[in-house]
Design a protein around this motif. Structure first.
Motif, PDB file in Angstrom:
ATOM      1  N   PRO A 102      -8.229   3.747 -24.400  1.00 15.48           N
ATOM      2  CA  PRO A 102      -8.611   2.728 -25.386  1.00 15.48           C
ATOM      3  C   PRO A 102      -9.145   1.471 -24.712  1.00 15.48           C
ATOM      4  O   PRO A 102      -8.710   1.093 -23.625  1.00 15.48           O
ATOM      5  N   ALA A 106      -6.171  -7.996 -30.219  1.00 18.51           N
ATOM      6  CA  ALA A 106      -6.207  -6.570 -29.879  1.00 18.51           C
ATOM      7  C   ALA A 106      -7.494  -5.947 -30.393  1.00 18.51           C
ATOM      8  O   ALA A 106      -7.937  -6.217 -31.502  1.00 18.51           O
ATOM      9  N   THR A 148      -7.664  -2.482 -29.882  1.00 20.82           N
ATOM     10  CA  THR A 148      -7.042  -1.222 -30.293  1.00 20.82           C
ATOM     11  C   THR A 148      -5.558  -1.470 -30.536  1.00 20.82           C
ATOM     12  O   THR A 148      -4.883  -2.056 -29.681  1.00 20.82           O
ATOM     13  N   SER A 194      -9.687  -2.385 -23.957  1.00 16.13           N
ATOM     14  CA  SER A 194      -8.759  -3.506 -23.924  1.00 16.13           C
ATOM     15  C   SER A 194      -9.301  -4.647 -24.794  1.00 16.13           C
ATOM     16  O   SER A 194     -10.516  -4.765 -24.957  1.00 16.13           O
ATOM     17  N   PRO A 223      -1.706  -2.370 -20.977  1.00 13.50           N
ATOM     18  CA  PRO A 223      -1.634  -2.857 -22.362  1.00 13.50           C
ATOM     19  C   PRO A 223      -1.392  -4.366 -22.400  1.00 13.50           C
ATOM     20  O   PRO A 223      -0.703  -4.911 -21.540  1.00 13.50           O
ATOM     21  N   VAL A 282      -5.414  -3.671 -25.626  1.00 15.58           N
ATOM     22  CA  VAL A 282      -4.728  -2.671 -26.449  1.00 15.58           C
ATOM     23  C   VAL A 282      -3.255  -3.052 -26.576  1.00 15.58           C
ATOM     24  O   VAL A 282      -2.634  -3.466 -25.610  1.00 15.58           O
TER      25      VAL A 282
END
Ligand code: FES
Lengths: 511, 105
Positions: free
Chosen positions: A195, A299, A301, A197, A222, A199
Motif C-alpha cells: 500500500p 492516511a 490507505t 504511504s 506504517p 498507511v
C-alpha cells in the motif's frame, strides 16, 4: 444432461479442504475439490505455489507459517483428487429433505455444542450411525467457472469455505482507500504490491500485528498501528490464559510480533474509540480517541481488521441447525466431533464451522475425511478411531488458545453496533445504522423482515457484509440476544448467477 | 494506491501483463487480479446504485462485491476474482439508478 458422480465433493481448497481430500484419497474415495481461486491454499496460503517457485525472495516477508503451505499444496496436488480451480459453488442440494431429518430419532444432544470447541465430547458414534444408513442418496452441487455452469453429484459434501474478515462498520469505511488488512495481504501475496504511504492499520487481532510486521519486512513503515482492544478485554482474557499456555506456539509468536513492532518505532495507539475515517473522494485521515486525547492521522490507505468470521453462506443456505457463539460473536453450525451436521451427508470443517485458525482446520479436515471414509465403509470403526486419536489431540491443543484469543480480541460493541446513525451497515444497498435502528424500534422482529423493509442484505454480497451487524443492531436496540434475533435466511444461489448460466446446465456437458 | 514491492528496481522484472483501465494502459505482474490494477492506479471500481458514491476494492477475496467493474463490455465482474489478461478493457461501472434516464450503457 450427464452428471459427474463422486464419492465426496469438497468446497474449498484451504487447510481444511486439502486435509480432508488427502484423507479421502488415502481411502480411495473419488473426490472432487472445488475452489474459487486459481490455485490451492485458501486465504492463509494464497498463491503459495507461485510465490515459492517464482519469487522465493519474498517468502521472508510472510514468515515460515506461510512457507509451510507449499509442501502441503504439493501433497494435495499429488493426492489424486480432482481439483477444479476457479469454481464458484452457488448451490448445494440435498436429496433427503430437511423435514425427514426432523423425524429422526437421533438424540439432539449429540449435535448441539453449548460453547467453544467441538471437542468436549468423545467420539459420538450415535450421531453418525444415521448417516451410515443414508449415504446412498446423492448431494448435488452447482458451480460456475470460466467455461460456464456445471453440476456434480456426490455421496458426501464437505463445506470447507473458511473465513473472511468481520465487517467493520465505522464512519467512512466505504471510502476508496479503505481496505481490510487481509486485502493488503492478498495484494502482497498475489501481486507483490504494497500500500502507498502513509498507511494506517486499525483494529485488533493477530492479523493486524502480522500484517504490520510483514509490511515492515517489505520496506513499508506504517504511519501508525491503532489498536482497538478495550482495556476490559485483558482482564476477561487473563482468566482463560492458563489453557492458552498449552496451545502450541501461539503466545510466543504473538509476543515476538509485538516485540518486532515495538522495536520498529511505528507509532502505536491503544484502546482507540470513536473511530472514523475522513475524506471526500478517498480516505484522507483516520480520527479516533486514545489515551484521553483526540488524534487525527493522515492516511492514503487505511487497513481495517476486527478478526475473522465463518464464511457461512453455503451451509446457511442448507438450513442446518446453528447457534450463536457469544465469545466469537458469530453463528456456527451445530456439528459433532467429526464435522457432521444435522443434514445427512453434509459436513462442515475448519473456520467455516467456527474460528479455530489454519492449523486447527487441518486436523478438523482430516477428521471429516476419516468420518466420510468410515461412513462409506472404506475403513472400519477401529481404524477410524485409531487414526483419529492423534488428530483429535492436536485439534484440542489448537482450540485451547481460542477462549483466550476470542476474549482478548472480541471487537468492542462500538465496532459491531455503530453508534453513529449515518454509518453505512449494508454496503451494497447503502442502508445506514440509523435506518436499521429506527425500524428495529418500530418492532421489526428480525433480520429477514428488516431485509424486506430496508433492502439491507439484498445486494450482490447477499448479506455477507451486513448480516452480523444487522443481527447485533436489532438485538441491541430491542434488548434481546443475537440468538433470539437470528440471522438472514440464506437461499441459493448464494452467488449471483445469470439466467443464461443456469439455462446452460440443461445442455449436455461438453457441447 | 498500491505500488510494486520492487520499486527499487533491483530485482529482475517478472512476467507482466498490460491491460487498459478506464482507457489508460496499466501494467501488473502476471497472476495479479484486475483489482490489483485498480488499486495500483487508485481507480474507482463502481458507483453505487443508491447514492452514486465511489467504491473501490475492499476485501480482495470475493466477499464484498465493491469491486464490480465492466470487463470487455461485460458488467458486474468482480475485479478481485478475475486474473488480469493482456489487452483487457476494464471500465468503472456506473451502477447509479437514475429516474428518467437511459441506463449508462
Ligand atoms: S474486493 Fe471485495 S469482492 Fe472484490
Amino acid at each position: 444432461m450427464t452428471v459427474e458422480r463422486f464419492d465426496l465433493a469438497i468446497v474449498g481448497a484451504g487447510p481444511a479442504g486439502m486435509a480432508a481430500a488427502l484423507e479421502a484419497r488415502r481411502n480411495r474415495l473419488r473426490t472432487v475439490v472445488l475452489d474459487e481461486q486459481p490455485t490451492p491454499g485458501g486465504q492463509v496460503w494464497r498463491n503459495i505455489e507461485s510465490v515459492t517457485t517464482r519469487r522465493p525472495q519474498d517468502l521472508f516477508v510472510f514468515g515460515s507459517e506461510y512457507a509451510d503451505g507449499f509442501s502441503f499444496a504439493q501433497r494435495f496436488r499429488a493426492c489424486g483428487a480432482d481439483f477444479r480451480p476457479g469454481a464458484r459453488v452457488w448451490q448445494v442440494e440435498v436429496a433427503t429433505p430437511v423435514a425427514a431429518q426432523a423425524r429422526d430419532p437421533d438424540p439432539p444432544g449429540a449435535f448441539v455444542l453449548p460453547s467453544g470447541s467441538a471437542l468436549d465430547t468423545g467420539p459420538d458414534d450415535e450421531a453418525v450411525h444415521v448417516e451410515r444408513r443414508r449415504t446412498g442418496a446423492d448431494r448435488h452441487l452447482f458451480y460456475t467457472d470460466a467455461r460456464g455452469a456445471h453440476h456434480v453429484a456426490a455421496r458426501h459434501v464437505l463445506v470447507a469455505t473458511g473465513a473472511y474478515e468481520r465487517p467493520v462498520p465505522v464512519p467512512g469505511w466505504t471510502l476508496p482507500g479503505v481496505l481490510t488488512c487481509g486485502a493488503a495481504q492478498v495484494m502482497l501475496k498475489t501481486a507483490a504490491m504494497v500500500p502507498g504511504s502513509p498507511v494506517v492499520l486499525v483494529g485488533s487481532g493477530p492479523l493486524v500485528l502480522l500484517l504490520a510486521v510483514q509490511l515492515l519486512r517489505a520496506g513499508v513503515k506504517p504511519a501508525a498501528v491503532v489498536g482497538t482492544v478495550p482495556s476490559g478485554n485483558y482482564l476477561r482474557a487473563a482468566a482463560r490464559l492458563w489453557p492458552a499456555l498449552l496451545a502450541p506456539g501461539y503466545l510466543s509468536k504473538g509476543l515476538s510480533l509485538i516485540g518486532a513492532l515495538r522495536r520498529s518505532g511505528v507509532a502505536r495507539f491503544a484502546a482507540a474509540t470513536e473511530l472514523r475515517i475522513e475524506g471526500t473522494a478517498r480516505a484522507e485521515a483516520v480520527a479516533f480517541r486514545s489515551g484521553g486525547r483526540e488524534h487525527r492521522i493522515a492516511a492514503q490507505t487505511v487497513l481495517l481488521h476486527q478478526g475473522v468470521v465463518p464464511n457461512a453462506n453455503l451451509w446457511q443456505s442448507l438450513g442446518l441447525e446453528h447457534y450463536w457463539d457469544a465469545a466469537q460473536r458469530c453463528f456456527r453450525p451445530a456439528v459433532d466431533t467429526w464435522g457432521n451436521t444435522t443434514l445427512a451427508g453434509v459436513l462442515v470443517a475448519g473456520d467455516s464451522a467456527g474460528i479455530g485458525g489454519a492449523e486447527a482446520a487441518l486436523f478438523a479436515g482430516e477428521l471429516s475425511g476419516l468420518s466420510i471414509a468410515w461412513q462409506q465403509r472404506r475403513i472400519d470403526t477401529a481404524e477410524r478411531d485409531r487414526r483419529a486419536w492423534l488428530a483429535r489431540r492436536a485439534l484440542k491443543a489448537h482450540w485451547s488458545v481460542r477462549p483466550f484469543l476470542d476474549r482478548l480480541y472480541q471487537p468492542p460493541s462500538a465496532m459491531r453496533v455503530p453508534a453513529d446513525d449515518d454509518t453505512i451497515v449494508c454496503r451494497c444497498e447503502e442502508v445506514t445504522a440509523g435506518e436499521v435502528r429506527q425500524l428495529a424500534l418500530t418492532g421489526v422482529p428480525g433480520p429477514n423482515q428488516m431485509k424486506a423493509f430496508s433492502r439491507c442484505g439484498m445486494g450482490p454480497c447477499q448479506g455477507r457484509m451486513c448480516g452480523l451487524t444487522v443481527t447485533e443492531l436489532i438485538a441491541a436496540t430491542q434488548h434481546r440476544t443475537p440468538s433470539e434475533v437470528g440471522c438472514f435466511r440464506v437461499r441459493a444461489p448464494v452467488l449471483p448467477v445469470t439466467v443464461g448460466e443456469v439455462a446452460d446446465l440443461e445442455r449436455p456437458s461438453g457441447s | 494506491m498500491f505500488r510494486s514491492l520492487r520499486d527499487d528496481g533491483a530485482e529482475a522484472p517478472r512476467p507482466e501483463v498490460t491491460l487498459a483501465v478506464d482507457g489508460e494502459p496499466c501494467t501488473v505482474p502476471s497472476g495479479a487480479t484486475v483489482a490489483a490494477a485498480l488499486l495500483q492506479r487508485g481507480s474507482i471500481a463502481r458507483l453505487t446504485a443508491r447514492s452514486g458514491s465511489a467504491r473501490a476494492p475492499y476485501c480482495m477475496m470475493g466477499i464484498c462485491f465493491d469491486c464490480l467493474v465492466e470487463i470487455d463490455g461485460v458488467p458486474n465482474r468482480q475485479a478481485c476474482m478475475v486474473v488480469a489478461e493482456p489487452g483487457m478493457d476494464v471500465r468503472c461501472q456506473d451502477g447509479h439508478r437514475r429516474v428518467g434516464l437511459e441506463p449508462a450503457r
